[in-house]
Design a protein around this motif. Structure first.
Motif, PDB file in Angstrom:
ATOM      1  N   TYR A 189       0.841  -1.199   0.000  1.00 37.26           N
ATOM      2  CA  TYR A 189       0.000   0.000   0.000  1.00 37.26           C
ATOM      3  C   TYR A 189       0.878   1.252   0.000  1.00 37.26           C
ATOM      4  N   HIS A 190       1.942   1.258   0.829  1.00 42.83           N
ATOM      5  CA  HIS A 190       2.878   2.393   0.861  1.00 42.83           C
ATOM      6  C   HIS A 190       3.511   2.604  -0.511  1.00 42.83           C
TER       7      HIS A 190
ATOM      8  N   VAL B 159       1.071   4.296  -2.799  1.00 43.55           N
ATOM      9  CA  VAL B 159       0.931   5.707  -2.438  1.00 43.55           C
ATOM     10  C   VAL B 159       2.135   6.492  -2.935  1.00 43.55           C
TER      11      VAL B 159
ATOM     12  N   SER C 142      -3.217   8.502  -5.948  1.00 43.96           N
ATOM     13  CA  SER C 142      -3.280   9.949  -5.699  1.00 43.96           C
ATOM     14  C   SER C 142      -4.652  10.556  -5.954  1.00 43.96           C
TER      15      SER C 142
ATOM     16  N   GLU D  27      -8.623   3.892   1.877  1.00 42.43           N
ATOM     17  CA  GLU D  27      -7.784   3.482   2.994  1.00 42.43           C
ATOM     18  C   GLU D  27      -7.659   1.959   2.953  1.00 42.43           C
TER      19      GLU D  27
END
Length: 192
Positions: A21-22, A25, A31, A36
């Protein structure tokens, strides 16, 4: 039905790790998305209505005034849990603020969380409740704007909180700050 036939009729979901997930992002893939990570699933966040915003902003302002120098108040920003990266409406976390320059708070740094629920009550009292309990978040408040009540969850144990109380008026006192009194009417956006 054979195992392979069952696999074709019931496809598996791909569960994302917090690290994956990081990466998404950082790469800008998410973006334009208001999402979440909840239990490995990328979930759309519910848009806020005016009453939700009013409740969250009023509560954040009150907490900042009364807890200044004791804690940091985060509004709709991520915290890092085992398989989740939720963005609670309010996260009351440990100081110093500078420690969150390169990372988001983890459960050991969270005093308590507040979710403001209007159209998101199913997620806040379902997915998120289970996630926060499993992570050991010591206290979790759900401000239910539709029912005009606040549910206070304390004493996490495995997949549930041992203590659950619901209020429609009066004052609440968070466990971590026993001298603080938070008006239920402020949380419910009834005070002007």
């Amino acid at each position: 039905m054979t195992l392979s036939q069952a696999a074709l009729t019931q496809p598996n979901n791909h569960l994302w790790s917090v690290a994956n997930y990081h990466h998404m992002v950082e790469a800008g893939i998410l973006s334009d998305c208001h999402v979440e990570l909840l239990q490995g699933k990328i979930v759309d966040r519910t848009p806020e209505g005016p009453l939700h915003t009013h409740s969250g902003e009023g509560t954040a302002q009150f907490l900042r005034q009364h807890l200044q120098g004791q804690t940091w108040i985060r509004e709709a920003h991520p915290i890092t849990l085992n398989t989740s990266k939720p963005e609670p409406d309010l996260a009351i976390v440990r100081l110093p603020w500078s420690q969150y320059r390169q990372r988001h708070p983890d459960p050991s740094e969270v005093y308590w969380l507040i979710e403001i629920s209007d159209s998101s009550i199913a997620i806040d009292s379902g997915y998120k409740l289970k996630i926060y309990t499993s992570a050991g978040i010591p206290e979790y408040w759900i401000v239910n704007l539709r029912k005009q009540q606040v549910s206070v969850y304390r004493q996490p144990e495995s997949e549930h909180y041992r203590s659950v109380e619901t209020y429609q008026d009066g004052e609440l006192t968070p466990l971590a700050f026993p001298t603080l009194r938070v008006s239920v009417s402020l949380l419910l956006a009834q005070e002007v």
